[in-house]
Design a protein around this motif. Sequence first.
Motif, PDB file in Angstrom:
ATOM      1  N   PHE A 225       0.822  -1.219   0.000  1.00 45.15           N
ATOM      2  CA  PHE A 225       0.000   0.000   0.000  1.00 45.15           C
ATOM      3  C   PHE A 225       0.851   1.263   0.000  1.00 45.15           C
ATOM      4  O   PHE A 225       0.531   2.257  -0.641  1.00 45.15           O
ATOM      5  CB  PHE A 225      -0.938   0.032   1.217  1.00 45.15           C
TER       6      PHE A 225
ATOM      7  N   HIS B 215       2.208   1.909  -3.401  1.00 40.40           N
ATOM      8  CA  HIS B 215       1.091   2.359  -4.231  1.00 40.40           C
ATOM      9  C   HIS B 215       0.776   3.831  -3.941  1.00 40.40           C
ATOM     10  O   HIS B 215       0.544   4.630  -4.849  1.00 40.40           O
ATOM     11  CB  HIS B 215      -0.127   1.468  -3.934  1.00 40.40           C
ATOM     12  N   LYS B 216       0.798   4.179  -2.658  1.00 41.04           N
ATOM     13  CA  LYS B 216       0.485   5.558  -2.253  1.00 41.04           C
ATOM     14  C   LYS B 216       1.495   6.526  -2.855  1.00 41.04           C
ATOM     15  O   LYS B 216       1.137   7.594  -3.355  1.00 41.04           O
ATOM     16  CB  LYS B 216       0.496   5.649  -0.718  1.00 41.04           C
TER      17      LYS B 216
ATOM     18  N   LYS C   4       3.134   6.177  -5.564  1.00 43.77           N
ATOM     19  CA  LYS C   4       2.858   6.306  -7.001  1.00 43.77           C
ATOM     20  C   LYS C   4       1.670   7.218  -7.244  1.00 43.77           C
ATOM     21  O   LYS C   4       1.697   8.077  -8.126  1.00 43.77           O
ATOM     22  CB  LYS C   4       2.546   4.920  -7.594  1.00 43.77           C
ATOM     23  N   THR C   5       0.604   7.004  -6.466  1.00 43.35           N
ATOM     24  CA  THR C   5      -0.593   7.811  -6.720  1.00 43.35           C
ATOM     25  C   THR C   5      -0.367   9.258  -6.290  1.00 43.35           C
ATOM     26  O   THR C   5      -0.884  10.177  -6.903  1.00 43.35           O
ATOM     27  CB  THR C   5      -1.842   7.231  -6.027  1.00 43.35           C
TER      28      THR C   5
ATOM     29  N   SER D  81       1.058  10.995  -9.085  1.00 44.63           N
ATOM     30  CA  SER D  81       0.125  11.289 -10.169  1.00 44.63           C
ATOM     31  C   SER D  81      -0.693  12.548  -9.895  1.00 44.63           C
ATOM     32  O   SER D  81      -1.242  13.137 -10.812  1.00 44.63           O
ATOM     33  CB  SER D  81      -0.789  10.092 -10.436  1.00 44.63           C
ATOM     34  N   ILE D  82      -0.816  12.933  -8.614  1.00 43.05           N
ATOM     35  CA  ILE D  82      -1.566  14.171  -8.347  1.00 43.05           C
ATOM     36  C   ILE D  82      -0.640  15.356  -8.060  1.00 43.05           C
ATOM     37  O   ILE D  82      -1.077  16.414  -7.646  1.00 43.05           O
ATOM     38  CB  ILE D  82      -2.588  14.027  -7.187  1.00 43.05           C
ATOM     39  N   LYS D  83       0.641  15.134  -8.300  1.00 44.96           N
ATOM     40  CA  LYS D  83       1.593  16.212  -8.068  1.00 44.96           C
ATOM     41  C   LYS D  83       1.332  17.365  -9.028  1.00 44.96           C
ATOM     42  O   LYS D  83       1.057  17.163 -10.197  1.00 44.96           O
ATOM     43  CB  LYS D  83       3.015  15.693  -8.272  1.00 44.96           C
TER      44      LYS D  83
ATOM     45  N   VAL E 202      -1.131  19.420  -9.260  1.00 42.50           N
ATOM     46  CA  VAL E 202      -2.482  19.852  -9.612  1.00 42.50           C
ATOM     47  C   VAL E 202      -3.035  20.704  -8.466  1.00 42.50           C
ATOM     48  O   VAL E 202      -2.606  20.555  -7.325  1.00 42.50           O
ATOM     49  CB  VAL E 202      -3.435  18.655  -9.906  1.00 42.50           C
ATOM     50  N   PRO E 203      -3.947  21.609  -8.779  1.00 43.49           N
ATOM     51  CA  PRO E 203      -4.403  22.524  -7.720  1.00 43.49           C
ATOM     52  C   PRO E 203      -5.161  21.821  -6.606  1.00 43.49           C
ATOM     53  O   PRO E 203      -5.957  20.916  -6.855  1.00 43.49           O
ATOM     54  CB  PRO E 203      -5.316  23.514  -8.456  1.00 43.49           C
ATOM     55  N   PHE E 204      -4.869  22.231  -5.387  1.00 44.83           N
ATOM     56  CA  PHE E 204      -5.525  21.730  -4.188  1.00 44.83           C
ATOM     57  C   PHE E 204      -6.937  22.325  -4.128  1.00 44.83           C
ATOM     58  O   PHE E 204      -7.176  23.419  -4.623  1.00 44.83           O
ATOM     59  CB  PHE E 204      -4.694  22.174  -2.977  1.00 44.83           C
ATOM     60  N   ARG E 205      -7.850  21.582  -3.515  1.00 42.41           N
ATOM     61  CA  ARG E 205      -9.208  22.116  -3.397  1.00 42.41           C
ATOM     62  C   ARG E 205      -9.523  22.310  -1.927  1.00 42.41           C
ATOM     63  O   ARG E 205      -9.782  21.355  -1.208  1.00 42.41           O
ATOM     64  CB  ARG E 205     -10.207  21.149  -4.024  1.00 42.41           C
ATOM     65  N   ASN E 206      -9.422  23.558  -1.446  1.00 45.87           N
ATOM     66  CA  ASN E 206      -9.731  23.732  -0.033  1.00 45.87           C
ATOM     67  C   ASN E 206     -11.202  24.026   0.158  1.00 45.87           C
ATOM     68  O   ASN E 206     -11.878  24.511  -0.741  1.00 45.87           O
ATOM     69  CB  ASN E 206      -8.844  24.773   0.643  1.00 45.87           C
TER      70      ASN E 206
END
Lengths: 199, 638
Positions: free
Chosen positions: B363, B366-367, B369-370, B373-375, B377-381
Amino acid sequence: MFDLMLTGVGGEGVLTAGTILARAAQNEGNFVRGVQLHGLAQRGGSIPTFVRYGKKIHSPAITPANANLIIAFEPLEALRATYYANRKKTIFILNNWPHVPINSNIAKVPYPDINEIKKRIMPFAKNVLVFETHKLSLEKFGTSILGNTMLIGAAIGCGALPLKERTVRDAIKSTISRQLDSNLTAFDIGVKMGRESKF
Amino acid sequence: MYAVWLFHSVSMIKDVLEKSGKKVVLLGNEAVARGAVEAGIGVVASYPGTPSSEVPITLSAIAKKCNFFFEYSTNEKVAFETAAGAAWSGVRALTTMKHFGLNVASDSVSPVAYAGVKGGFVVMVVDDPYGWSSAQSEQDTRHYARMVKMPVIEPSNPQECLDLTKLSFDLSEEFEIPFFLRTTTKVSHSIGTVKLGKIKKPKTKGKFIKDPSRYYSLRPNLQELHKKIDAKLKNIEKKYGLKLNKIFEGKGKIGVIASGVSYEYAREIFNLLGINPPLAKLTLTYPTPENIIKKFIKDKTTVLVLEELDPIIENEVRALAKDANSKLIIHGKDFLPTYGEYNVATLMPVFEKLFKKSYGFDFAKHKKKTDLSIKGVPFRNPLFCPGCSHRSIFYAVKKVYGEKTIFAGDIGCYVLGIFEPFKMQDFVVSMGASLGISHGISRVSDQEIVVFIGDSTFFHAGMPALANLKFNDGKTPLVVIMDNSFTSMTGHQPNPGTGITAMGEIVTPISIEEVVTAMGAEVRVVNAFNQKQMTDALNELRKMDGLRVLITKGECRLVTKRKLRSRGLSFTTFYIDQEKCTKCGICTDKFSCPAIRTKKVGKETVYYIEPHFCWGCSVCLQICPHGAIKANTKAVKK
Ligand SMILES: Cc1ncc(C[n+]2csc(CCOP(=O)(O)OP(=O)(O)O)c2C)c(N)n1
Ligand code: SF4
């Protein structure tokens, strides 16, 4: 056992969608388990919801890398769900109309385009299906929100979500009180889109 | 109609009242509510707090129909006392709270526990490991239970939430002692199939019978009462310790002891790894389930204790093992953290190691890697709702006070002011603490301070602190009471300023203006949706000395929306005139209403307002320096 994950933006109908599908699964005689992550995230943040159904289920949350299906009402939120996905079995169904987070403007972090999002999801997906639900909803109903029911319809129509069209329709009726007719129309449009997709 | 304002969209309230024998999907908290109704509950008094709020939300919605009394009290202490009074008079009573609520209630808990009860009294407390709610720490209620000597029952899933709530009332009555029903977020906020039982007709009338030996918790009664409560705990363990806690036989000498949601994770992992070790499920976790633990550990070489937060059961197992099995190897917090939540991924490596079995999937890897994949991109607060008065207030205060001022935060939806674009909460401690802490700072520093406190928080814990500000006057901070008429963050419960009770009765609201005036404050009352009114009043108050209070009136927009909707009405919405929009980005970057969005048209960024999410507050129109925001003449149907 079926592990379903729904994701989108808080306050934009994810929990309602989870309720509809949990009810439908229950009415088909399943044992249902799941968890909705509310709290602060309720207002505008990311909001993953799990609905698991089958014979007997223990953990309310899906085991990471084990989702059968991830329905994302917002494309970027689909990308944030990859921790629960696995290329051997996870199907992604997503709407391609973005809700650009405020932070993208403030921190000058560009919102990736849909092909980039798809490309990044691919290594964690068996299949990625993109539907123009929310854009169509905006054009047809003057609001993107009905894209949610449309996308659920698409998931049923294409066969990725093993629940019966009729039970989901009934669950929509018993859960949604406002704009029910438009919701049902949106659902039917979605089912048709799903059927016509190449999946 | 009141119900229409109140229900959160996911409410399955219809299902809560389904017929006996029916299987429905319920939230853990809804199942607790159903359990209370099945137990014939007479009185419920609560102060809301996530993750416990859906219990009172559900119960308030069905109280009239089911003929029991429900109230939202002003804070948890009052709620606890209200329920205790009813239980002393022989009526079954429930109070619910989040873990912090127990801190507020705590002053009365021990004496009531000592005195005991006549009607069953259940105190439901929801702990919040990981802090999903607006939680300010991860405190573990099980410590409290040991301190105040109240038994603890811990359900693992919604079905148990129902069954064990009912049982808690029976046991509380049988032993004349209040019971804690303790859950955590993942129990309370998880859904599950629940088989419903029979609803009992509530008993709502009782009688208080004088008994000084019991209700005067002073010397010399005190030691007698203490003796009695210890004896009650002993008897509970003797009679129910082996009955309510269960041993599931299995293979091997390595056992697992689990309670709460950890039990569900253990079961899940047994299935994933294909193992079947002996398992002890602890449900009545205090008084310490000595008998079952001793029985379970007697023939084991090793046990793994699974409990989120502190190693309470683990330490008790350790103590018991000295006599029962001194060679026993005990694992728990040596492998696992005392902070945050457990889940399958965190527990798996521990099981793999102990049971020498591999799940065949990493896990952590896997974490990584994932995450990659979201590196980038804009954060959603999280943001205030569209049209929220708090956004308008923060905007005005920032305009007048700038960024150097100290902004004292408190607990409520306005806590979201921590995030972009405002960043206007320099500390958040506990309900009402904005005032106390600011007072301390202002006694030793000349820095300017603005306090933000909501109406519900003001009634809950703000009033004594404001009185103190006046009493021990120094250079006091400017106090902004953000009065949106509701306890919004937890689901729009009414408070003394709302003008309606939880049962739907119309009452005279307590005027915050009159309260603070009586305390000797200089007060201005303004419309929270009017930028000019606010900035004018702020500029005026800023120049004054002494206790100054700005009361901003602006109903929680989500409530306004629901009210309008229930009458078939909708807001006048707004749009951006593309000819006038200079793309300065003030409305998105500095004001950040979720209805105002951007899209790419070709290479160009276009600013637009999503009609469904425009809740018509009109503040964007007031802050756009270019006059580009305009009202739609035609109201959009919501
Ligand atoms: C002791 C305690 N009880 C309850 C809560 C849960 N809680 C968090 S915010 C909030 C509501 C505050 O309402 P109000 O001050 O009116 O602000 P609003 O949310 O309406 O803006 C409550 C009850 C808490 N954090 N601590
Ligand atoms: S619930 Fe009400 S107070 Fe809270 S953010 Fe929404 S509009 Fe504002």
